[in-house]
Design a protein around this motif. Sequence first.
Motif, short mmCIF file in Angstrom:
data_model
loop_
_atom_site.label_atom_id
_atom_site.label_comp_id
_atom_site.label_asym_id
_atom_site.label_seq_id
_atom_site.Cartn_x
_atom_site.Cartn_y
_atom_site.Cartn_z
N UNK A 45 0.83 -1.20 0.00
CA UNK A 45 0.00 0.00 0.00
C UNK A 45 0.87 1.26 0.00
N UNK A 46 0.39 2.26 -0.75
CA UNK A 46 1.06 3.56 -0.78
C UNK A 46 -0.01 4.64 -0.89
N UNK A 97 -2.99 -0.09 -3.73
CA UNK A 97 -3.43 -1.04 -2.71
C UNK A 97 -3.56 -2.39 -3.41
N UNK A 98 -2.54 -3.24 -3.24
CA UNK A 98 -2.52 -4.49 -4.00
C UNK A 98 -1.54 -5.49 -3.46
N UNK A 99 -0.95 -6.26 -4.35
CA UNK A 99 -0.09 -7.36 -3.96
C UNK A 99 1.24 -6.88 -3.39
N UNK A 100 1.78 -7.67 -2.47
CA UNK A 100 3.09 -7.42 -1.92
C UNK A 100 4.14 -7.52 -3.04
N UNK A 101 5.09 -6.57 -3.02
CA UNK A 101 6.16 -6.62 -4.01
C UNK A 101 6.78 -5.26 -4.21
N UNK A 125 3.53 4.35 3.51
CA UNK A 125 3.47 2.98 3.00
C UNK A 125 3.56 1.98 4.15
N UNK A 126 3.02 0.79 3.90
CA UNK A 126 3.16 -0.28 4.88
C UNK A 126 4.51 -0.98 4.74
#
Length: 365
Positions: A45-46, A97-101, A125-126
């Motif tokens: 997430x950003x 807001x989506x996939x880790x990477x 960001x997380x």
Amino acid sequence: MKSYSASSLGQMVKCHGRTFFDTETQALFFNWTCSGFTVAFEGTRLRARILAYEDRLPMPPDAPVDYPCVGVVGEDGETLTCRFKCAQREAWYDLFDGEQGAHTLRMVKLSENMRGKTGLLALETDGELRPVDSLQKGLAIEFIGDSITCGFGNEAPDRDALFETAEENGWMTYGAVAGRKLGAEFSMISVSGIGAGRAKYPRFPGKQMEDVYEYTDLYCHERLGRAPALWDFEHNRKDIVLINLGTNDVGPVRFYQDLAVADEEEAWFSDRYRAFLETVRRLNGPEALIVCTLGPLDYYLWDNIKEVVEAYRRETGDRRVACFKLIGVNLLTEGFGAVSHPSLKTQVRMGAELAARLEKLIKQE
């Protein structure tokens, strides 16, 4: 969530266009069409906290409030994945807001400078932000223009629609389309209604490009009550500077019924266009290719522009100045956007045309 203030970002973002950091608001302002920043991060997430200032045109007296609009370009470097109208003074906006990477995104100003200001206050960001390569690769192009270059109303349904910032998509203007086709870093200095130079007998107040061009962002500095700041041309060299002005300069000619005065205004325009061309050369250095063009709406002053460029080349020996006009609107297939401005179809077609013309000029060097 980890937060990064705009003042702490440094090389963690790559800025596009004439941006500046304001110490009083602690915001990184990006107000010109397609200006903004690229950010890379690792996470899911950003989001960004944006400081926004609305604008209202001085005329007519009941002109509506304009709120700035921004967008996020996805990882393909082409597609807008989300868009926001910034109607609050300060607010958080989700950019991803989506996939880790590992992800790289670009925030762009979609609406024009005169219709609202935007500044980045913070990113959150997380995960972690990663440094962005700020080194220039490939061509660097600057587009100087008016509402056509801004993309005024290019997403409006028809020519009778009134202007709304939400229907002004700078990312799909001819300059942005051509820039992407050429793999170039591109930026814009464009204002709706602006001309190359002041009329000899002006009927309406307002700045012209000769008043604006040498500054980083005269409109925003005035809005914030700051002293104007000169743009650092020395450290922001362009390979190509394209001028698409002259559509609005015809106004003073048409406002006069006296043919002698109209002819005087025409001659005055040629003098002011020549002076602006000389300014662009002086500020951008001898190596930049300057392209003078006009289109796709009103071609009344095209002959003047062509004559000015030919005389300039002949008298100075400067061969790095080119001149051509863009193909006009095709009413049968393209239609119009708001207030009879170029539609999205016209802008995209112009972008392809311009990319081909510029590519040909580059190969001739």
